[in-house]
Every structure is written in structure tokens, then in C-alpha cells.
Design a protein around this motif. Structure first.
Motif, PDB file in Angstrom:
ATOM      1  N   MET A 250       0.839  -1.169   0.000  1.00 34.47           N
ATOM      2  CA  MET A 250       0.000   0.000   0.000  1.00 34.47           C
ATOM      3  C   MET A 250       0.884   1.232   0.000  1.00 34.47           C
ATOM      4  SD  MET A 250      -1.627  -0.102   3.779  1.00 34.47           S
ATOM      5  CE  MET A 250      -0.733   0.338   5.215  1.00 34.47           C
ATOM      6  N   ASP A 251       0.354   2.324  -0.382  1.00 32.51           N
ATOM      7  CA  ASP A 251       1.091   3.574  -0.405  1.00 32.51           C
ATOM      8  C   ASP A 251       0.919   4.243   0.950  1.00 32.51           C
ATOM      9  OD1 ASP A 251       1.810   6.312  -0.718  1.00 32.51           O
ATOM     10  OD2 ASP A 251       1.689   6.057  -2.876  1.00 32.51           O
ATOM     11  N   GLY A 252       2.022   4.503   1.626  1.00 27.12           N
ATOM     12  CA  GLY A 252       1.969   5.087   2.963  1.00 27.12           C
ATOM     13  C   GLY A 252       1.327   6.460   3.009  1.00 27.12           C
TER      14      GLY A 252
ATOM     15  N   ASP B 264      -3.516   5.424   2.977  1.00 23.30           N
ATOM     16  CA  ASP B 264      -3.910   4.094   3.409  1.00 23.30           C
ATOM     17  C   ASP B 264      -4.820   4.207   4.626  1.00 23.30           C
ATOM     18  OD1 ASP B 264      -1.681   5.011   4.955  1.00 23.30           O
ATOM     19  OD2 ASP B 264      -1.404   3.005   5.731  1.00 23.30           O
TER      20      ASP B 264
ATOM     21  N   ASP C 234       4.382   1.069   5.313  1.00 26.91           N
ATOM     22  CA  ASP C 234       3.439   0.825   4.218  1.00 26.91           C
ATOM     23  C   ASP C 234       3.643  -0.541   3.574  1.00 26.91           C
ATOM     24  OD1 ASP C 234       5.827   1.739   3.152  1.00 26.91           O
ATOM     25  OD2 ASP C 234       4.904   3.065   1.689  1.00 26.91           O
TER      26      ASP C 234
ATOM     27  N   GLN D 250       2.827  -3.147   7.627  1.00 28.77           N
ATOM     28  CA  GLN D 250       1.468  -3.104   8.209  1.00 28.77           C
ATOM     29  C   GLN D 250       0.484  -3.994   7.451  1.00 28.77           C
ATOM     30  OE1 GLN D 250       0.078  -2.480  10.911  1.00 28.77           O
ATOM     31  NE2 GLN D 250       1.312  -0.936  11.920  1.00 28.77           N
TER      32      GLN D 250
END
Length: 186
Positions: free
Chosen positions: A1-3, A6, A23, A26
Motif C-alpha cells: 500500500m502507499d503510505g 492508506d 506501508d 502493516q
């Protein structure tokens, strides 16, 4: 995912060590708990890209190094018997991504060794020379402040990514955990 964009259920959040890549780790912690991570293409984020290759290179090395440590920390998720398709996705989309320079190096060495045999091998050698030559010209043009056309930018960026991946793996194998991070301006 893109920090930068999210979200997760508060109950699924797991505290991470400072050296972990949030990212990346997690979402793996969410999967580890038996839940899914869902991508929503409607969620959009605009951010400035690195305009300088030195900045892009250092960012790629930093992210690659931290991702390799994350993969080591979360290696149990790469067990297809326990995590099925997800483990195969993690191996193919993450682990192999940071090892992609190995086939390039192997192909380069094979091409150099086989070129004297002629035929197809000479074509492979000429293709390799073109790739490295265009990448070198792209680098030279960037240093001289010239605009990079697609013709030079793609080979240059391709080689930059592969060299950064090599540098990250080298740092990982030496046990390094930190690479200096200079956040993007703006």
C-alpha cells in the motif's frame, strides 16, 4: 500500500519497530492476522516525483533495503502451504522485484561469453550494448541538464533501478539497516 494514502481498522493495527517499513509491513501484519488487504482504485494520491536521478536512486536503495528486511521479518508469509496464493504473490511481486538485477547480470555475462559464437548471440550482444549505451547517454544528458527523451530515459531508469536493487541487496547482506533518507521537497 502507499503510505501516503492508506487506512486500516484500528483493531488490526500492530505497533512496528522504527526500522520497519510501515506501508509494507502493516499490510503484511493484517494478512498475518487472517484478514485481507484490499486495493481500491478510487483512492487517489498526487505527489511530486523525484526529478533528480540521485534522489530517485537513494530513495530506491532505502526502500529496497527496508523491504528486504521486511521480507526477512515476514518470511513465514511466503509459505504457500499456509498462505496459499498470497505467498506466491508476495514472492513474485516483492521478493523477485528486488532480485531482478540477477537475471540482468546473468544475461549480460552470458551474452559476453556467447557473442563470439555469432548469430543470435551477436544480436543479443548488440542489444545489450544498445541498452547500456542508451542508459549511459541518458545519464550524460541528465548531468549536462538536457531533457531526457523516452528513448534515453527508459534504459537509464531501468538500469538505475537495477543498480539500486543491487546496492540494497549488498547493504542487506552486510547487515546494514539504515540508509540516509532525504524527504522529497514540498
Amino acid at each position: 500500500m502507499d503510505g501516503g494514502i492508506d487506512a486500516m481498522r484500528k483493531s488490526l493495527h500492530t505497533p512496528l519497530r522504527p526500522d520497519q517499513l510501515p506501508d509494507f509491513v502493516q499490510p503484511l501484519k493484517v494478512v498475518e492476522q487472517g484478514y485481507r488487504v484490499v486495493y481500491d482504485p478510487r483512492a487517489l494520491l498526487k505527489e511530486k516525483t523525484n526529478q533528480e536521478s540521485a534522489s530517485e536512486f537513494s530513495m530506491r536503495v532505502r526502500v529496497g533495503l527496508r523491504a528486504l528486511w521486511a521480507l526477512k521479518d515476514m518470511a513465514h508469509l511466503m509459505n504457500p502451504l499456509r498462505f496459499g496464493v498470497f505467498s506466491l504473490q508476495m514472492i513474485s511481486h516483492k521478493l523477485l522485484r528486488y532480485l531482478a538485477f540477477i537475471p540482468l547480470v546473468t544475461f549480460s555475462l552470458a551474452t559476453l561469453l556467447l557473442a563470439p559464437r555469432g548469430g543470435f548471440y551477436v544480436l543479443c550482444f548488440l542489444g545489450l550494448v544498445a541498452l547500456f549505451g542508451l542508459g549511459w547517454v541518458g545519464r550524460k544528458n541528465e548531468i549536462e541538464g538536457r531533457h531526457l527523451t523516452f528513448f534515453y530515459a527508459v534504459p537509464y531508469y531501468f538500469l538505475l533501478l537495477n543498480i539500486a536493487s543491487f546496492r540494497a541487496l549488498w547493504a542487506f547482506m552486510k547487515g546494514e539497516k539504515k540508509v540516509v533518507w532525504n524527504p522529497r521537497k514540498g
